[in-house]
Design an enzyme around this catalytic site. Structure first.
Site, PDB file in Angstrom:
ATOM      1  N   GLY A  10      61.653   0.841 -31.550  1.00  0.00           N
ATOM      2  CA  GLY A  10      60.219   0.714 -31.819  1.00  0.00           C
ATOM      3  C   GLY A  10      59.491   1.712 -30.934  1.00  0.00           C
ATOM      4  O   GLY A  10      59.563   1.639 -29.707  1.00  0.00           O
ATOM      5  N   GLY A  11      58.858   2.656 -31.567  1.00  0.00           N
ATOM      6  CA  GLY A  11      58.153   3.692 -30.816  1.00  0.00           C
ATOM      7  C   GLY A  11      56.650   3.603 -31.041  1.00  0.00           C
ATOM      8  O   GLY A  11      55.953   4.612 -31.132  1.00  0.00           O
ATOM      9  N   GLY A  12      56.172   2.376 -31.145  1.00  0.00           N
ATOM     10  CA  GLY A  12      54.732   2.173 -31.354  1.00  0.00           C
ATOM     11  C   GLY A  12      53.999   2.133 -30.028  1.00  0.00           C
ATOM     12  O   GLY A  12      54.346   2.851 -29.081  1.00  0.00           O
ATOM     13  N   GLY A  15      56.253   0.596 -27.149  1.00  0.00           N
ATOM     14  CA  GLY A  15      57.363   1.522 -26.921  1.00  0.00           C
ATOM     15  C   GLY A  15      56.921   2.764 -26.157  1.00  0.00           C
ATOM     16  O   GLY A  15      57.598   3.213 -25.224  1.00  0.00           O
ATOM     17  N   ASN A 121      57.262 -10.365 -31.861  1.00  0.00           N
ATOM     18  CA  ASN A 121      56.819 -11.745 -32.086  1.00  0.00           C
ATOM     19  C   ASN A 121      57.121 -12.227 -33.507  1.00  0.00           C
ATOM     20  O   ASN A 121      57.270 -11.402 -34.393  1.00  0.00           O
ATOM     21  CB  ASN A 121      55.302 -11.826 -31.838  1.00  0.00           C
ATOM     22  N   ARG A 152      49.268 -12.840 -16.463  1.00  0.00           N
ATOM     23  CA  ARG A 152      47.890 -13.133 -16.880  1.00  0.00           C
ATOM     24  C   ARG A 152      47.328 -14.310 -16.081  1.00  0.00           C
ATOM     25  O   ARG A 152      46.200 -14.246 -15.576  1.00  0.00           O
ATOM     26  CB  ARG A 152      47.872 -13.457 -18.387  1.00  0.00           C
ATOM     27  N   HIS A 176      56.276 -18.923 -26.366  1.00  0.00           N
ATOM     28  CA  HIS A 176      55.240 -17.890 -26.249  1.00  0.00           C
ATOM     29  C   HIS A 176      54.231 -18.070 -27.383  1.00  0.00           C
ATOM     30  O   HIS A 176      54.137 -17.277 -28.298  1.00  0.00           O
ATOM     31  CB  HIS A 176      55.896 -16.510 -26.326  1.00  0.00           C
TER      32      HIS A 176
HETATM   33  N1  APR Z   1      63.216  -0.189 -37.157  1.00  0.00           N
HETATM   34  C1  APR Z   1      62.655   0.482 -36.122  1.00  0.00           C
HETATM   35  N2  APR Z   1      61.334   0.496 -35.880  1.00  0.00           N
HETATM   36  C2  APR Z   1      60.542  -0.183 -36.716  1.00  0.00           C
HETATM   37  C3  APR Z   1      61.047  -0.915 -37.816  1.00  0.00           C
HETATM   38  C4  APR Z   1      62.456  -0.889 -38.019  1.00  0.00           C
HETATM   39  N3  APR Z   1      63.030  -1.548 -39.044  1.00  0.00           N
HETATM   40  N4  APR Z   1      60.010  -1.483 -38.463  1.00  0.00           N
HETATM   41  C5  APR Z   1      58.888  -1.154 -37.787  1.00  0.00           C
HETATM   42  N5  APR Z   1      59.216  -0.361 -36.738  1.00  0.00           N
HETATM   43  C6  APR Z   1      58.323   0.272 -35.780  1.00  0.00           C
HETATM   44  C7  APR Z   1      57.014   0.741 -36.377  1.00  0.00           C
HETATM   45  O1  APR Z   1      57.193   1.954 -37.083  1.00  0.00           O
HETATM   46  C8  APR Z   1      56.143   0.885 -35.145  1.00  0.00           C
HETATM   47  O2  APR Z   1      56.149   2.200 -34.635  1.00  0.00           O
HETATM   48  O3  APR Z   1      57.926  -0.647 -34.781  1.00  0.00           O
HETATM   49  C9  APR Z   1      56.773  -0.079 -34.132  1.00  0.00           C
HETATM   50  C10 APR Z   1      55.847  -1.202 -33.703  1.00  0.00           C
HETATM   51  O4  APR Z   1      54.810  -0.630 -32.997  1.00  0.00           O
HETATM   52  P1  APR Z   1      53.286  -1.116 -33.114  1.00  0.00           P
HETATM   53  O5  APR Z   1      52.961  -1.392 -34.536  1.00  0.00           O
HETATM   54  O6  APR Z   1      52.454  -0.160 -32.371  1.00  0.00           O
HETATM   55  O7  APR Z   1      53.332  -2.555 -32.373  1.00  0.00           O
HETATM   56  P2  APR Z   1      53.332  -2.859 -30.807  1.00  0.00           P
HETATM   57  O8  APR Z   1      51.941  -3.066 -30.345  1.00  0.00           O
HETATM   58  O9  APR Z   1      54.203  -1.895 -30.102  1.00  0.00           O
HETATM   59  O10 APR Z   1      54.002  -4.322 -30.836  1.00  0.00           O
HETATM   60  C11 APR Z   1      55.298  -4.528 -31.316  1.00  0.00           C
HETATM   61  O11 APR Z   1      55.563  -6.518 -30.007  1.00  0.00           O
HETATM   62  O12 APR Z   1      54.040  -7.860 -28.882  1.00  0.00           O
HETATM   63  C12 APR Z   1      54.802  -7.699 -30.035  1.00  0.00           C
HETATM   64  O13 APR Z   1      53.501  -8.859 -31.696  1.00  0.00           O
HETATM   65  C13 APR Z   1      53.927  -7.593 -31.249  1.00  0.00           C
HETATM   66  O14 APR Z   1      55.712  -7.851 -32.817  1.00  0.00           O
HETATM   67  C14 APR Z   1      54.844  -6.910 -32.204  1.00  0.00           C
HETATM   68  C15 APR Z   1      55.682  -5.992 -31.310  1.00  0.00           C
END
Ligand code: APR
Length: 322
Positions: A10-12, A15, A121, A152, A176
């Site tokens: 996950g590089g969101g 990440g 989550n 927190r 959580h």
């Molecule tokens: N494989 C790899 N990466 C994936 C996949 C997959 N099958 N499906 C989605 N992703 C990637 C998305 O492309 C996105 O870049 O996961 C990343 C999630 O990043 P964000 O949408 O920015 O979410 P973020 O704020 O990082 O939170 C991620 O953590 O706290 C929890 O509830 C939150 O479940 C969420 C997770």
């Protein structure tokens, strides 16, 4: 000598922040994986190009191919979708379950010896699923929630008293979600019960309790407070920092005592569920669950929270997600 390798699935938002923290602290080499093409490559290139000014020599790379996570000692999973305003964490169950299943299968195949920390989550359910899919021993599959919830809780206490958060120790138990249990009795400032300091500030037990109860409620709803402000996603700086604290404890075999979403096998009277409890985190992952003696009120709140986790797991089974 070889540097540890940390894979981020996950590089969101979370990440990206994790990759930067790992690099700045030189905890190991980072491989960031995402399904979106070029996203992890672009983010990690950007972070790497700050290596001169941030003074780090670890490598930070991005990929869309699970082969590149081979050799990772720790894998931190954030893949999935975050909440939008008005959503509970549980609303993410369906979509994130499918994602975690695929991710788990790939971790099992490409990083079979890794310690896996989940952030996605609904946390307790996603950790349960990850454990089932990978078949890894319970000490190697854990979830990040309690470190953040406790952070927190500690922050709110420090702000209320106008003192350094470094001297606050606070613990949150349970799932959580909205039923999490911030433990008032154990919250302290340099060993002094926080409630006692509230009493000294307000000169009344009732007022102190009232203020503490508000802090407890704010703690349980803190994730939602951030979602409501951001509107387009959920908290990411603090979850990232919390997960790295856990990863560091494992990589450096620190034996930290942290609130961890860990598998309970009879501890706290819970059999076979992942729930947030204090645990010793070291080179073997979750090395020991610390059992606390809860009073009747705390036990009732804890049971309520465990029941919420159980309901979620039942829902997953009904939907054939587990
Ligand atoms: N494989 C790899 N990466 C994936 C996949 C997959 N099958 N499906 C989605 N992703 C990637 C998305 O492309 C996105 O870049 O996961 C990343 C999630 O990043 P964000 O949408 O920015 O979410 P973020 O704020 O990082 O939170 C991620 O953590 O706290 C929890 O509830 C939150 O479940 C969420 C997770």
């Amino acid at each position: 000598f070889k540097r540890p390798k940390i894979a981020l699935i996950g590089g969101g938002q979370i990440g990206g922040v994790m990759a930067q923290i790992i690099a700045k602290r030189e905890l190991g080499d980072v491989v960031m994986l995402d399904i979106v093409e070029n996203l992890p490559q672009g983010k990690t290139l950007d972070i790497s190009e700050a290596s001169k000014t941030d003074h780090f020599d670890v490598s930070v790379t991005g990929t869309n191919d699970y082969k590149d996570i081979e050799g990772a000692g720790v894998v931190i999973v954030t893949s999935g979708v975050p909440r939008k305003p008005g959503m509970s964490r549980d609303d993410l169950l369906g979509i994130n379950s499918g994602i975690i299943k695929t991710v788990g299968e790939n971790i099992k195949k490409h990083a079979p010896d890794a310690y896996v920390i989940i952030i996605s989550n609904p946390l307790d359910a996603m950790v349960t699923l990850m454990r089932q899919v990978t078949g890894f021993p319970a000490n190697r599959v854990l979830g990040q929630a309690g470190v953040l919830d406790s952070s927190r809780f500690a922050s709110f206490i420090a702000w209320e008293l106008g003192i350094s958060v470094k001297d606050v120790s606070a613990l949150v138990l349970g799932g959580h979600g909205d039923t999490m249990v911030p433990l008032i009795r154990y919250a302290n400032v340099a060993g002094i019960p926080a409630l006692e300091l509230f009493e000294r500030k307000y000169g009344s037990k009732e007022k102190a309790k009232e203020v503490m109860d508000k802090i407890v409620e704010r703690t349980a709803k803190a994730g939602g407070e951030v979602v409501a402000l951001l509107k387009t996603g959920s908290a990411f700086y603090s979850p990232a920092a919390s997960a790295i604290e856990m990863a560091e404890a494992i990589i450096k075999d620190q034996k930290r005592v942290l609130a961890v979403c860990a598998y309970l096998d009879g501890e706290y009277g819970v059999n076979g569920y992942y729930v947030g409890v204090p645990a010793v985190l070291g080179g073997k992952g979750v090395e020991k669950i610390i059992e606390l003696t809860l009073n009747d009120e705390e036990q009732a709140l804890f049971d309520n929270s465990v029941n919420a986790v159980k309901t979620l797991i039942e829902d997953m089974k009904k939907l054939n997600l587990l």
